[in-house]
Design a protein around this motif. Structure first.
Motif, PDB file in Angstrom:
ATOM      1  N   ALA A  55       4.037   7.505 -10.654  1.00 20.78           N
ATOM      2  CA  ALA A  55       3.819   7.575  -9.233  1.00 20.78           C
ATOM      3  C   ALA A  55       3.068   6.734  -8.459  1.00 20.78           C
ATOM      4  O   ALA A  55       3.301   6.365  -7.556  1.00 20.78           O
ATOM      5  CB  ALA A  55       3.225   9.059  -9.180  1.00 20.78           C
ATOM      6  N   GLY A  56       2.054   5.796  -9.404  1.00 24.66           N
ATOM      7  CA  GLY A  56       1.292   5.094  -8.789  1.00 24.66           C
ATOM      8  C   GLY A  56       2.223   3.851  -8.595  1.00 24.66           C
ATOM      9  O   GLY A  56       1.928   3.153  -7.542  1.00 24.66           O
ATOM     10  N   LEU A  57       3.018   3.496  -9.353  1.00 28.29           N
ATOM     11  CA  LEU A  57       3.887   2.106  -9.075  1.00 28.29           C
ATOM     12  C   LEU A  57       4.756   2.432  -7.882  1.00 28.29           C
ATOM     13  O   LEU A  57       4.848   1.527  -6.988  1.00 28.29           O
ATOM     14  CB  LEU A  57       4.602   1.864 -10.273  1.00 28.29           C
ATOM     15  CG  LEU A  57       5.734   0.692 -10.172  1.00 28.29           C
ATOM     16  CD1 LEU A  57       5.152  -0.605 -10.048  1.00 28.29           C
ATOM     17  CD2 LEU A  57       6.707   0.705 -11.344  1.00 28.29           C
ATOM     18  N   MET A  58       5.334   3.566  -7.694  1.00 25.21           N
ATOM     19  CA  MET A  58       6.140   3.715  -6.517  1.00 25.21           C
ATOM     20  C   MET A  58       5.534   3.808  -5.279  1.00 25.21           C
ATOM     21  O   MET A  58       5.642   3.431  -4.291  1.00 25.21           O
ATOM     22  CB  MET A  58       6.653   5.092  -6.640  1.00 25.21           C
ATOM     23  CG  MET A  58       7.776   5.629  -5.433  1.00 25.21           C
ATOM     24  SD  MET A  58       8.985   4.230  -5.081  1.00 25.21           S
ATOM     25  CE  MET A  58       9.936   4.494  -6.600  1.00 25.21           C
ATOM     26  N   THR A  59       4.282   4.211  -5.171  1.00 25.85           N
ATOM     27  CA  THR A  59       2.996   4.057  -4.143  1.00 25.85           C
ATOM     28  C   THR A  59       2.943   2.698  -3.776  1.00 25.85           C
ATOM     29  O   THR A  59       2.962   2.427  -2.678  1.00 25.85           O
ATOM     30  CB  THR A  59       1.931   4.819  -4.594  1.00 25.85           C
ATOM     31  OG1 THR A  59       2.202   6.201  -4.881  1.00 25.85           O
ATOM     32  CG2 THR A  59       1.000   4.800  -3.193  1.00 25.85           C
ATOM     33  N   VAL A  60       2.708   2.055  -4.780  1.00 25.40           N
ATOM     34  CA  VAL A  60       2.489   0.617  -4.551  1.00 25.40           C
ATOM     35  C   VAL A  60       3.722  -0.063  -4.015  1.00 25.40           C
ATOM     36  O   VAL A  60       3.814  -1.056  -2.870  1.00 25.40           O
ATOM     37  CB  VAL A  60       2.104  -0.290  -5.815  1.00 25.40           C
ATOM     38  CG1 VAL A  60       1.912  -1.625  -5.568  1.00 25.40           C
ATOM     39  CG2 VAL A  60       0.680   0.075  -6.284  1.00 25.40           C
TER      40      VAL A  60
END
Length: 237
Positions: A55-60
């Motif tokens: 989820a964090g990577l996709m947000t970035v």
């Protein structure tokens, strides 16, 4: 717009993002299936941690992509009409969140296409390894793009006006703040708290969260409109 004001806008946009609940819902479903399958606590934490990183990577990636597109289209000096249109989108999405975000039924069922909801539900049941949980985290963020596109766009417009170093700082701030709800649930699960208590809290407070999400979008849109559009117009006069 100075650096402090820009980062404040990015932070508020991240807070609005974290108030949306699709990723949290998928994380609790994933945890429930893992617990129901009698997985060890260590394996449960590996799955949920991988989901968190996904989820964090996709947000970035989404925020960076939005900023890159805006920079390619408008350069460092975004036209005032684009700022005004983005604020209008914030108002529209905020009202839509008030009206449609949760379905009118018990629980925390969200207003997303049923095909997507069914897909995510089936994927949580089938997820057994960390790589699958990571991919599920990626998908859960994309699934809510219709709502998070507003805070992503306003953050992108703000970030492209900053020096390169502060752009990176802004992306990091947005990502961390936007994941606060996920991180909180992840920590509660890791601490052994009951999923039923977590879900009960979500159901009890869902209308408050819904109101705050919509209100946050409208307030942020109004602030940016006054600061960037009316302020610039007044300066020109």
């Amino acid at each position: 717009m100075d650096i402090a004001s820009s980062l404040a806008i990015v932070t508020l946009a991240g807070l609005i993002h974290t108030s949306f609940q699709l990723s949290v819902s998928v994380l609790t479903l994933l945890s429930g299936h893992a617990i129901g399958s009698k997985h060890s606590h260590a394996r449960l934490m590996r799955l949920t941690t991988s989901f968190l990183f996904g989820a964090g990577l996709m947000t970035v990636l989404l925020l960076s992509f939005v900023a890159l597109v805006l920079l390619s289209l408008f350069g460092l000096h975004t036209p005032q009409v684009i700022w005004a249109m983005t604020c209008g989108i914030m108002f529209g999405v905020g009202i839509s969140v008030w009206l449609f975000y949760y379905r009118h039924e018990k629980g925390t069922t969200l207003w997303i296409p049923r095909e997507l909801a069914s897909y995510l539900t089936e994927r949580t049941k089938a997820t057994k390894v960390s790589g699958e949980a990571f991919g599920l985290g990626l998908t859960s963020v994309i699934g809510e793009i219709i709502f998070i596109i507003a805070p992503l766009t306003i953050s992108g417009l703000v970030l492209i006006q900053l020096p390169a170093v502060w752009q990176i700082v802004g992306i990091v701030i947005y990502t961390i703040v936007s994941m606060l709800s996920l991180i909180t649930v992840w920590m509660l699960i890791g601490g052994g708290h009951s999923l039923s208590r977590i879900q009960h809290w979500r159901e009890t407070n869902k209308h408050f969260m819904q109101f705050m999400s919509g209100a946050g979008l409208i307030i942020l849109g109004f602030f940016v409109y006054v600061f960037e559009v009316l302020g610039s117009t007044t300066g020109l006069i």
